[in-house]
Motif scaffolding. Structure first.
Motif, PDB file in Angstrom:
ATOM      1  N   LEU A  40      60.814 -17.234  14.443  1.00 26.70           N
ATOM      2  CA  LEU A  40      62.087 -16.583  14.782  1.00 26.70           C
ATOM      3  C   LEU A  40      62.018 -15.084  14.539  1.00 26.70           C
ATOM      4  O   LEU A  40      62.543 -14.289  15.329  1.00 26.70           O
ATOM      5  CB  LEU A  40      63.233 -17.191  13.965  1.00 26.70           C
ATOM      6  CG  LEU A  40      63.926 -18.429  14.528  1.00 26.70           C
ATOM      7  CD1 LEU A  40      65.003 -18.911  13.568  1.00 26.70           C
ATOM      8  CD2 LEU A  40      64.534 -18.142  15.896  1.00 26.70           C
ATOM      9  N   VAL A  41      61.357 -14.695  13.468  1.00 23.90           N
ATOM     10  CA  VAL A  41      61.219 -13.269  13.156  1.00 23.90           C
ATOM     11  C   VAL A  41      60.352 -12.582  14.214  1.00 23.90           C
ATOM     12  O   VAL A  41      60.673 -11.474  14.676  1.00 23.90           O
ATOM     13  CB  VAL A  41      60.607 -13.079  11.750  1.00 23.90           C
ATOM     14  CG1 VAL A  41      60.356 -11.597  11.472  1.00 23.90           C
ATOM     15  CG2 VAL A  41      61.531 -13.662  10.688  1.00 23.90           C
ATOM     16  N   ILE A  42      59.273 -13.239  14.627  1.00 24.00           N
ATOM     17  CA  ILE A  42      58.401 -12.683  15.670  1.00 24.00           C
ATOM     18  C   ILE A  42      59.195 -12.494  16.956  1.00 24.00           C
ATOM     19  O   ILE A  42      59.135 -11.436  17.598  1.00 24.00           O
ATOM     20  CB  ILE A  42      57.190 -13.612  15.925  1.00 24.00           C
ATOM     21  CG1 ILE A  42      56.318 -13.705  14.674  1.00 24.00           C
ATOM     22  CG2 ILE A  42      56.369 -13.106  17.107  1.00 24.00           C
ATOM     23  CD1 ILE A  42      55.191 -14.722  14.794  1.00 24.00           C
ATOM     24  N   ILE A 207      68.342 -12.399  16.234  1.00 23.62           N
ATOM     25  CA  ILE A 207      68.657 -11.793  14.933  1.00 23.62           C
ATOM     26  C   ILE A 207      69.661 -12.666  14.182  1.00 23.62           C
ATOM     27  O   ILE A 207      69.502 -12.938  12.977  1.00 23.62           O
ATOM     28  CB  ILE A 207      69.212 -10.361  15.120  1.00 23.62           C
ATOM     29  CG1 ILE A 207      68.093  -9.422  15.585  1.00 23.62           C
ATOM     30  CG2 ILE A 207      69.823  -9.853  13.812  1.00 23.62           C
ATOM     31  CD1 ILE A 207      68.581  -8.039  15.975  1.00 23.62           C
ATOM     32  N   ILE A 208      70.684 -13.137  14.892  1.00 20.37           N
ATOM     33  CA  ILE A 208      71.688 -14.011  14.270  1.00 20.37           C
ATOM     34  C   ILE A 208      71.035 -15.309  13.789  1.00 20.37           C
ATOM     35  O   ILE A 208      71.289 -15.783  12.669  1.00 20.37           O
ATOM     36  CB  ILE A 208      72.830 -14.313  15.261  1.00 20.37           C
ATOM     37  CG1 ILE A 208      73.632 -13.031  15.559  1.00 20.37           C
ATOM     38  CG2 ILE A 208      73.748 -15.398  14.711  1.00 20.37           C
ATOM     39  CD1 ILE A 208      74.673 -13.200  16.646  1.00 20.37           C
ATOM     40  N   GLY A 214      67.948 -17.846   7.163  1.00 18.51           N
ATOM     41  CA  GLY A 214      67.548 -17.245   5.902  1.00 18.51           C
ATOM     42  C   GLY A 214      66.154 -16.640   5.886  1.00 18.51           C
ATOM     43  O   GLY A 214      65.599 -16.374   4.808  1.00 18.51           O
ATOM     44  N   GLU A 215      65.590 -16.398   7.080  1.00 18.56           N
ATOM     45  CA  GLU A 215      64.265 -15.778   7.140  1.00 18.56           C
ATOM     46  C   GLU A 215      64.378 -14.277   6.870  1.00 18.56           C
ATOM     47  O   GLU A 215      65.421 -13.666   7.111  1.00 18.56           O
ATOM     48  CB  GLU A 215      63.621 -16.010   8.517  1.00 18.56           C
ATOM     49  CG  GLU A 215      63.469 -17.472   8.911  1.00 18.56           C
ATOM     50  CD  GLU A 215      62.399 -18.190   8.134  1.00 18.56           C
ATOM     51  OE1 GLU A 215      61.771 -17.567   7.249  1.00 18.56           O
ATOM     52  OE2 GLU A 215      62.189 -19.390   8.390  1.00 18.56           O
TER      53      GLU A 215
END
Length: 312
Positions: A40-42, A207-208, A214-215
């Motif tokens: 998700l961060v990537i 982002i949401i 919680g990443e």
């Protein structure tokens, strides 16, 4: 080849550059994942950085187009962005569980799902070529599934091939919805303002989702951040821009067929960089799937131009 204007570089060179850039996407993703960055961060970084890079051009040269967007247009683009976010989240996560070869082949089946969803949602005719391509693709997918389930020898490290393959297919379905929605909006909005708003909507969605799960967005290695920047620049901006630029000089059919070379390029790069050597049956199944996609998409390629096709 179209002859509207003489390009600075040959269109074939532009296609080659685009193919190399998008083929590197899964490789860069795998390198970033090796630095323990969540999918998700990537995805969030990729779309956010791409949106920020497009912002100056979109807000200056295409300001008038953006101001003319109606509420309905914005809602549709936002929905398209949500599905684009879902595409990246599922496809990038798939690389964590299955081989790069299988992941890129399965996510490339989006033209099949565009045809099926057009039939279901838009009541468009289900062509004979699409049906034939679908059957061939299913056969190829079954071969890959059989190879994965029987644990055929391969040097590719795949902790859960079935889960990874299903995530890649989910990514293909999501991008098919994204393309279908974009088809109606792109008729009255040029490329840059469209992808700027769409990428921004996808970035906000990711982002949401990242915050909810919680990443962390920070605290990773320098290598990870360099990889995230490269992912936004090469596959997202250079790769897709090259394909869309080439559409001015080459037919949509040719460009669509060329884009199918991405899984091949990714598989070759994965072999040399990660020593991922898929089982023979996986390779055969992958080739069969690509043939099925080619047959299914050939008939409609000229009537529906690809919007950077897979967006991977």
């Amino acid at each position: 080849m179209h002859n509207d204007n003489r390009p600075i570089i040959h269109p074939y060179a532009g296609i080659a550059l685009g193919l190399l850039a998008v083929s590197a996407a899964s490789i860069i993703v795998k390198l970033i994942q090796n630095e323990h960055v969540p999918s998700l961060v990537i995805s969030a970084y990729r779309l956010t950085l791409a949106s920020l890079a497009l912002a100056p051009l979109a807000l200056t040269r295409h300001r008038d187009e953006l101001l003319k967007l109606t509420r309905r247009d914005l809602i549709l683009i936002a929905i398209a962005g949500i599905f684009l976010a879902l595409h990246f989240a599922t496809w990038i996560e798939s690389i964590r569980f299955t081989s790069i070869a299988s992941s890129t082949v399965f996510v490339s089946t989006s033209p099949i799902f565009v045809g099926i969803l057009s039939w279901i949602l838009l009541r468009e005719k289900l062509s004979r070529m699409l049906i034939i391509g679908l059957v061939i693709t299913v056969i190829g997918g079954a071969l890959i599934g059989f190879a994965d389930s029987t644990g055929m020898p391969s040097t590719a490290s795949a902790p859960d091939p079935l889960k990874g393959n299903m995530l890649a297919i989910a990514g293909a379905v999501a991008v098919a919805v994204y393309l279908l929605i974009g088809r109606s909006i792109r008729s009255k909005l040029s490329l840059i303002p469209y992808i700027f708003v769409c990428y921004s909507a996808a970035a906000i969605t990711l982002i949401i989702a990242t915050l909810i799960t919680g990443e962390n967005f920070f605290g990773y290695t320098t290598t990870a951040y360099v990889g995230l920047i490269l992912l936004a620049i090469f596959p997202q901006l250079i790769g897709h821009s090259s394909f869309n630029w080439a559409l001015r000089y080459l037919s949509a059919t040719y460009v669509s067929i060329t884009v199918l070379g991405e899984p091949i390029g990714s598989t070759i790069l994965a072999f040399f960089i990660f020593k991922q050597q898929p089982a023979e049956l996986t390779l055969i199944g992958g080739v069969i799937i690509l043939i099925g996609i080619l047959i299914a998409s050939q008939q409609s390629a000229d009537s529906h131009q690809p919007s950077a096709n897979q967006d991977v």
